[in-house]
Motif scaffolding. Structure first.
Motif, PDB file in Angstrom:
ATOM      1  N   ALA A  96       0.820  -1.206   0.000  1.00 59.62           N
ATOM      2  CA  ALA A  96       0.000   0.000   0.000  1.00 59.62           C
ATOM      3  C   ALA A  96       0.848   1.248   0.000  1.00 59.62           C
ATOM      4  O   ALA A  96       2.029   1.226   0.292  1.00 59.62           O
ATOM      5  CB  ALA A  96      -0.912   0.005   1.224  1.00 59.62           C
ATOM      6  N   TRP A  97       0.198   2.337  -0.326  1.00 61.85           N
ATOM      7  CA  TRP A  97       0.776   3.643  -0.104  1.00 61.85           C
ATOM      8  C   TRP A  97       0.709   3.945   1.389  1.00 61.85           C
ATOM      9  O   TRP A  97      -0.038   3.318   2.128  1.00 61.85           O
ATOM     10  CB  TRP A  97       0.004   4.706  -0.883  1.00 61.85           C
ATOM     11  N   ALA A  98       1.460   4.939   1.812  1.00 60.64           N
ATOM     12  CA  ALA A  98       1.472   5.291   3.228  1.00 60.64           C
ATOM     13  C   ALA A  98       0.153   5.916   3.668  1.00 60.64           C
ATOM     14  O   ALA A  98      -0.206   5.847   4.828  1.00 60.64           O
ATOM     15  CB  ALA A  98       2.633   6.243   3.521  1.00 60.64           C
ATOM     16  N   SER A  99      -0.567   6.553   2.751  1.00 57.39           N
ATOM     17  CA  SER A  99      -1.811   7.232   3.076  1.00 57.39           C
ATOM     18  C   SER A  99      -3.020   6.362   2.771  1.00 57.39           C
ATOM     19  O   SER A  99      -3.188   5.916   1.637  1.00 57.39           O
ATOM     20  CB  SER A  99      -1.900   8.536   2.273  1.00 57.39           C
ATOM     21  N   PRO A 100      -3.891   6.114   3.767  1.00 60.40           N
ATOM     22  CA  PRO A 100      -5.123   5.369   3.486  1.00 60.40           C
ATOM     23  C   PRO A 100      -5.967   6.013   2.393  1.00 60.40           C
ATOM     24  O   PRO A 100      -6.561   5.320   1.572  1.00 60.40           O
ATOM     25  CB  PRO A 100      -5.851   5.396   4.839  1.00 60.40           C
ATOM     26  N   ALA A 101      -6.017   7.344   2.362  1.00 56.80           N
ATOM     27  CA  ALA A 101      -6.797   8.016   1.328  1.00 56.80           C
ATOM     28  C   ALA A 101      -6.209   7.773  -0.056  1.00 56.80           C
ATOM     29  O   ALA A 101      -6.938   7.606  -1.033  1.00 56.80           O
ATOM     30  CB  ALA A 101      -6.866   9.516   1.615  1.00 56.80           C
ATOM     31  N   ALA A 102      -4.878   7.731  -0.158  1.00 56.51           N
ATOM     32  CA  ALA A 102      -4.245   7.432  -1.441  1.00 56.51           C
ATOM     33  C   ALA A 102      -4.564   6.014  -1.872  1.00 56.51           C
ATOM     34  O   ALA A 102      -4.773   5.739  -3.061  1.00 56.51           O
ATOM     35  CB  ALA A 102      -2.735   7.632  -1.346  1.00 56.51           C
ATOM     36  N   ASN A 103      -4.642   5.095  -0.925  1.00 58.93           N
ATOM     37  CA  ASN A 103      -5.028   3.720  -1.240  1.00 58.93           C
ATOM     38  C   ASN A 103      -6.449   3.657  -1.794  1.00 58.93           C
ATOM     39  O   ASN A 103      -6.736   2.918  -2.738  1.00 58.93           O
ATOM     40  CB  ASN A 103      -4.928   2.847   0.018  1.00 58.93           C
ATOM     41  N   MET A 104      -7.346   4.455  -1.199  1.00 60.32           N
ATOM     42  CA  MET A 104      -8.716   4.475  -1.682  1.00 60.32           C
ATOM     43  C   MET A 104      -8.803   5.047  -3.088  1.00 60.32           C
ATOM     44  O   MET A 104      -9.561   4.575  -3.922  1.00 60.32           O
ATOM     45  CB  MET A 104      -9.597   5.292  -0.728  1.00 60.32           C
ATOM     46  N   ALA A 105      -8.003   6.085  -3.351  1.00 62.33           N
ATOM     47  CA  ALA A 105      -7.972   6.654  -4.691  1.00 62.33           C
ATOM     48  C   ALA A 105      -7.507   5.616  -5.700  1.00 62.33           C
ATOM     49  O   ALA A 105      -8.086   5.471  -6.784  1.00 62.33           O
ATOM     50  CB  ALA A 105      -7.059   7.879  -4.721  1.00 62.33           C
ATOM     51  N   LEU A 106      -6.491   4.875  -5.351  1.00 63.68           N
ATOM     52  CA  LEU A 106      -5.977   3.836  -6.240  1.00 63.68           C
ATOM     53  C   LEU A 106      -7.023   2.755  -6.467  1.00 63.68           C
ATOM     54  O   LEU A 106      -7.257   2.308  -7.589  1.00 63.68           O
ATOM     55  CB  LEU A 106      -4.713   3.226  -5.637  1.00 63.68           C
ATOM     56  N   ALA A 107      -7.690   2.334  -5.400  1.00 58.15           N
ATOM     57  CA  ALA A 107      -8.712   1.297  -5.503  1.00 58.15           C
ATOM     58  C   ALA A 107      -9.897   1.752  -6.340  1.00 58.15           C
ATOM     59  O   ALA A 107     -10.576   0.938  -6.959  1.00 58.15           O
ATOM     60  CB  ALA A 107      -9.195   0.880  -4.112  1.00 58.15           C
ATOM     61  N   ALA A 108     -10.129   3.068  -6.367  1.00 64.14           N
ATOM     62  CA  ALA A 108     -11.240   3.607  -7.150  1.00 64.14           C
ATOM     63  C   ALA A 108     -10.867   3.810  -8.613  1.00 64.14           C
ATOM     64  O   ALA A 108     -11.669   4.308  -9.394  1.00 64.14           O
ATOM     65  CB  ALA A 108     -11.707   4.935  -6.551  1.00 64.14           C
ATOM     66  N   GLY A 109      -9.659   3.420  -8.978  1.00 63.79           N
ATOM     67  CA  GLY A 109      -9.242   3.522 -10.365  1.00 63.79           C
ATOM     68  C   GLY A 109      -8.642   4.863 -10.735  1.00 63.79           C
ATOM     69  O   GLY A 109      -8.429   5.145 -11.916  1.00 63.79           O
ATOM     70  N   MET A 110      -8.361   5.711  -9.738  1.00 60.57           N
ATOM     71  CA  MET A 110      -7.753   7.005 -10.021  1.00 60.57           C
ATOM     72  C   MET A 110      -6.248   6.844 -10.221  1.00 60.57           C
ATOM     73  O   MET A 110      -5.622   5.953  -9.667  1.00 60.57           O
ATOM     74  CB  MET A 110      -8.006   7.976  -8.861  1.00 60.57           C
ATOM     75  N   THR A 111      -5.667   7.736 -10.988  1.00 59.97           N
ATOM     76  CA  THR A 111      -4.227   7.780 -11.129  1.00 59.97           C
ATOM     77  C   THR A 111      -3.651   8.453  -9.886  1.00 59.97           C
ATOM     78  O   THR A 111      -4.035   9.567  -9.539  1.00 59.97           O
ATOM     79  CB  THR A 111      -3.814   8.578 -12.376  1.00 59.97           C
ATOM     80  N   VAL A 112      -2.753   7.782  -9.198  1.00 64.36           N
ATOM     81  CA  VAL A 112      -2.184   8.296  -7.961  1.00 64.36           C
ATOM     82  C   VAL A 112      -0.797   8.845  -8.242  1.00 64.36           C
ATOM     83  O   VAL A 112       0.050   8.157  -8.801  1.00 64.36           O
ATOM     84  CB  VAL A 112      -2.125   7.192  -6.886  1.00 64.36           C
ATOM     85  N   SER A 113      -0.566  10.083  -7.843  1.00 68.98           N
ATOM     86  CA  SER A 113       0.699  10.756  -8.115  1.00 68.98           C
ATOM     87  C   SER A 113       1.491  10.978  -6.836  1.00 68.98           C
ATOM     88  O   SER A 113       0.922  11.325  -5.788  1.00 68.98           O
ATOM     89  CB  SER A 113       0.434  12.104  -8.796  1.00 68.98           C
TER      90      SER A 113
END
Length: 222
Positions: A54-71
């Protein structure tokens, strides 16, 4: 069921959970002590989705799981809709997540909140983009320099509890307390909430900020 976490181009990908129950479970089980995303496991007993990377941020993980491009250059935070109840002594968190929030009301509320955030006098908040992971779970994404630093508390631990001790604290407590108050006023007066209250559905009277952080892989932070 095991889901590959990388596609043929090497990009990290995950499948978006099918319903809010799975999304909620994912929020509780995101792990922040691993180095890279490998698989996502759906637990049959609904105990959640275990990200064994996972990423360090739970919110970043949710963005990734939602199909968003994570930067790596962005900051993410969860801003979930909640319902509050007031008694003689305090205000309490009454409902989280709000499961009966339909598509139209979720869209109307997030649109109003987005417009309000864009007009905020704080230059950081004005650059926040509000995204919907599902009707019951919303997400902020913004450039890293727009991060807000406050002590966060997960809503799951505060259901039914008085919120006096859950108020934002830390470096940016003042702007966040102001923002929470202003958003509550907007939501209380919103037509969608008036319709929901009149029809016996759970109104969205506030939003809950938590799970924030930059999209930095845990391996880079160790």
């Amino acid at each position: 069921m095991r889901i590959p976490a990388h596609n043929k181009t090497g990009q990290r990908t995950l499948c978006l959970p099918a319903d809010d129950a799975i999304v909620e479970a994912q929020l509780h089980t995101l792990q922040s002590t691993v180095s890279k995303i490998r698989v996502a496991t759906l637990q049959p007993d609904r105990s959640g989705i275990d990200l064994s990377g996972a990423w360090a941020s739970p919110a970043a993980n949710m963005a990734l799981a939602a199909g968003m491009t994570v930067s790596d250059n962005e900051w993410y935070a969860l801003l979930d809709p909640v319902s509050l109840a007031a008694d003689m002594r305090d205000v309490r968190l009454q409902v989280w997540p709000i499961r009966d929030l339909d598509d139209q009301h979720a869209s109307d509320l997030t649109a109003s909140l987005s417009g309000f955030l864009c007009a905020d006098n704080d230059a950081r908040i004005a650059r926040w983009q509000l995204k919907s992971v599902s009707n019951a779970h919303w997400l902020i994404r913004a450039p890293s320099e727009c991060a807000i630093e406050v002590a966060e508390k997960a809503p799951s631990a505060w259901i039914g509890q008085a919120l006096r001790e859950a108020r934002p604290s830390g470096v940016d407590a003042a702007p966040m307390r102001r923002l929470h108050t202003e958003l509550q006023m907007l939501l209380h007066a919103h037509e969608a909430n008036q319709q929901r209250a009149a029809s016996g559905r759970t109104p969205v009277y506030a939003v809950w900020f938590y799970g924030s952080g930059n999209a930095v892989a845990t391996q880079q932070r160790e």
